[in-house]
Design an enzyme around this catalytic site. Structure first.
Site, PDB file in Angstrom:
ATOM      1  N   ASN A   9     -25.400 -18.481  -7.841  1.00  0.00           N
ATOM      2  CA  ASN A   9     -25.139 -19.387  -6.561  1.00  0.00           C
ATOM      3  C   ASN A   9     -26.223 -19.144  -5.228  1.00  0.00           C
ATOM      4  OD1 ASN A   9     -23.892 -20.880  -4.366  1.00  0.00           O
ATOM      5  ND2 ASN A   9     -21.970 -19.403  -4.186  1.00  0.00           N
ATOM      6  N   TRP A  10     -27.121 -19.756  -5.011  1.00  0.00           N
ATOM      7  CA  TRP A  10     -28.009 -19.696  -4.079  1.00  0.00           C
ATOM      8  C   TRP A  10     -27.824 -19.801  -2.854  1.00  0.00           C
ATOM      9  CZ3 TRP A  10     -32.998 -21.772  -7.143  1.00  0.00           C
ATOM     10  CH2 TRP A  10     -33.407 -21.029  -8.317  1.00  0.00           C
ATOM     11  N   LYS A  11     -26.435 -20.601  -2.734  1.00  0.00           N
ATOM     12  CA  LYS A  11     -25.931 -20.956  -1.465  1.00  0.00           C
ATOM     13  C   LYS A  11     -26.988 -21.761  -0.615  1.00  0.00           C
ATOM     14  CE  LYS A  11     -22.794 -17.382  -1.777  1.00  0.00           C
ATOM     15  NZ  LYS A  11     -22.151 -16.128  -1.076  1.00  0.00           N
ATOM     16  N   HIS A  95     -15.182 -22.966  -3.625  1.00  0.00           N
ATOM     17  CA  HIS A  95     -15.731 -21.549  -3.264  1.00  0.00           C
ATOM     18  C   HIS A  95     -14.978 -21.241  -2.015  1.00  0.00           C
ATOM     19  CE1 HIS A  95     -18.620 -18.637  -1.886  1.00  0.00           C
ATOM     20  NE2 HIS A  95     -18.721 -18.481  -2.844  1.00  0.00           N
ATOM     21  N   GLU A  97     -16.231 -20.154   0.856  1.00  0.00           N
ATOM     22  CA  GLU A  97     -16.779 -20.493   1.944  1.00  0.00           C
ATOM     23  C   GLU A  97     -16.677 -22.013   2.114  1.00  0.00           C
ATOM     24  OE1 GLU A  97     -20.821 -19.330   0.715  1.00  0.00           O
ATOM     25  OE2 GLU A  97     -20.123 -17.147   0.908  1.00  0.00           O
ATOM     26  N   GLU A 166     -13.089 -14.626  -7.270  1.00  0.00           N
ATOM     27  CA  GLU A 166     -13.910 -14.134  -6.266  1.00  0.00           C
ATOM     28  C   GLU A 166     -13.230 -13.668  -4.734  1.00  0.00           C
ATOM     29  OE1 GLU A 166     -18.086 -15.594  -6.633  1.00  0.00           O
ATOM     30  OE2 GLU A 166     -17.045 -16.840  -5.330  1.00  0.00           O
ATOM     31  N   GLY A 172     -20.317 -11.350  -0.410  1.00  0.00           N
ATOM     32  CA  GLY A 172     -21.341 -10.876   0.533  1.00  0.00           C
ATOM     33  C   GLY A 172     -21.377  -9.613   1.599  1.00  0.00           C
ATOM     34  N   SER A 208     -20.150  -9.412  -4.263  1.00  0.00           N
ATOM     35  CA  SER A 208     -21.214  -8.291  -4.345  1.00  0.00           C
ATOM     36  C   SER A 208     -21.436  -7.757  -5.583  1.00  0.00           C
ATOM     37  CB  SER A 208     -20.495  -7.289  -3.500  1.00  0.00           C
ATOM     38  OG  SER A 208     -20.518  -7.743  -2.086  1.00  0.00           O
ATOM     39  N   GLY A 229     -24.099 -14.522  -5.896  1.00  0.00           N
ATOM     40  CA  GLY A 229     -24.726 -14.929  -4.608  1.00  0.00           C
ATOM     41  C   GLY A 229     -26.157 -13.948  -4.445  1.00  0.00           C
ATOM     42  N   GLY A 230     -25.974 -13.092  -3.533  1.00  0.00           N
ATOM     43  CA  GLY A 230     -27.127 -12.342  -2.858  1.00  0.00           C
ATOM     44  C   GLY A 230     -28.017 -11.965  -4.038  1.00  0.00           C
TER      45      GLY A 230
HETATM   46  P1  PGA Z   1     -22.211 -12.484  -3.307  1.00  0.00           P
HETATM   47  O1  PGA Z   1     -21.778 -13.938  -3.248  1.00  0.00           O
HETATM   48  O2  PGA Z   1     -22.780 -12.228  -4.754  1.00  0.00           O
HETATM   49  O3  PGA Z   1     -23.390 -12.675  -2.509  1.00  0.00           O
HETATM   50  O4  PGA Z   1     -21.123 -11.459  -2.827  1.00  0.00           O
HETATM   51  C1  PGA Z   1     -21.002 -14.357  -4.319  1.00  0.00           C
HETATM   52  C2  PGA Z   1     -20.459 -15.733  -4.248  1.00  0.00           C
HETATM   53  O5  PGA Z   1     -20.277 -16.142  -3.058  1.00  0.00           O
HETATM   54  O6  PGA Z   1     -20.285 -16.628  -5.092  1.00  0.00           O
END
Ligand code: PGA
Length: 248
Positions: A9-11, A95, A97, A166, A172, A208, A229-230
């Protein structure tokens, strides 16, 4: 059928190495037996899909979001069908967010799941509790509400449903759920899905995930894969997580 999956997930980011190079590296070292997906920001979907085709990379083009609607006066929205037309095969719904920053509630998430499935695509349905909810022992209740309300609103889904657990406090933050904690939540979710007739659903953990914790998390049989994500913004780290999953 449950399978090992790893989804990036590159956001609202793209990898520094650039999309074509990222994809070539993934194609050259794809982890055996792990299904791969990448969710870029909307304007980069075509570039990603073209890079996947060129490199013959075993990667599914994924989208981070879509509209509940099919077409019409919805400024700024993108329909699942439009994403399908540019090669998207699976789409995230719910998600944290989107829930937190854009006010998506469980019913909206369910309507998105329906829109995705009705288009013949696979919904990647995200659930998870906040820190406050975990600390007040409400995790199971929150997961039950998220799963039941969304799946009720979605109705019967004919395409493959994938779920990502999640925990909001792990996204994050550099603070991942322990393997035991994640496995416990996955068991709860699996039970909730089974009650609604969804057996053998792949359940991913997200929050994370890094090359350092991927092996310990992969050791839990309840964890079918990861939504990252990250650590998905560098091909080396993304592939290292895939390797940990492949080896278990
Ligand atoms: P993260 O994000 O790996 O940066 O914690 C995961 C996600 O939001 O899918």
């Amino acid at each position: 059928m449950r399978k090992k999956l790893l989804v990036a997930n590159w956001k609202m980011n793209i990898p520094k190495e650039g999309i074509p190079v990222f994809v070539e590296r993934v194609a050259a070292s794809a982890p055996a037996g792990v299904g791969l997906g990448i969710a870029p920001p909307f304007p980069f979907i075509e570039q990603l899909r073209a890079a996947i085709d060129r490199a013959k990379a075993p990667v599914v083009t994924t989208a981070q979001n879509c509209s509940t609607e099919r077409s019409g006066a919805f400024t700024g929205e993108v329909a699942a069908e439009m994403l399908a037309a540019v090669g998207v095969k699976s789409i995230l719904a719910g998600h944290s967010e989107r829930r937190k920053l854009y006010g998506e509630d469980d019913t909206t998430v369910g309507r998105k799941i329906k829109a995705i499935a009705d288009t013949g695509l696979s919904p990647l349905f995200c659930v998870g509790e906040t820190l406050d909810e975990r600390e007040s022992n409400r995790t199971a209740d929150v997961l039950a509400r998220q799963v039941s309300v969304a799946l009720e609103a979605a109705g019967k889904i004919a395409t493959e449903l994938v779920v990502a657990y999640e925990p909001v406090w792990a996204i994050g933050t550099g603070r991942n759920a322990s393997p035991e904690m994640a496995a416990g939540a996955h068991r709860t979710i699996r039970g909730l899905l089974a009650e609604r007739g969804y057996g053998d659903v792949s359940i991913l953990y997200g929050g994370s995930v890094t090359p350092d914790n991927a092996a310990a998390l992969s050791a839990e049989a309840e964890i079918d894969g990861f939504l990252v994500g990250g650590a998905s913004l560098e091909s080396v780290r993304f592939l290292a997580i895939g390797e940990a999953l492949a080896r278990r």
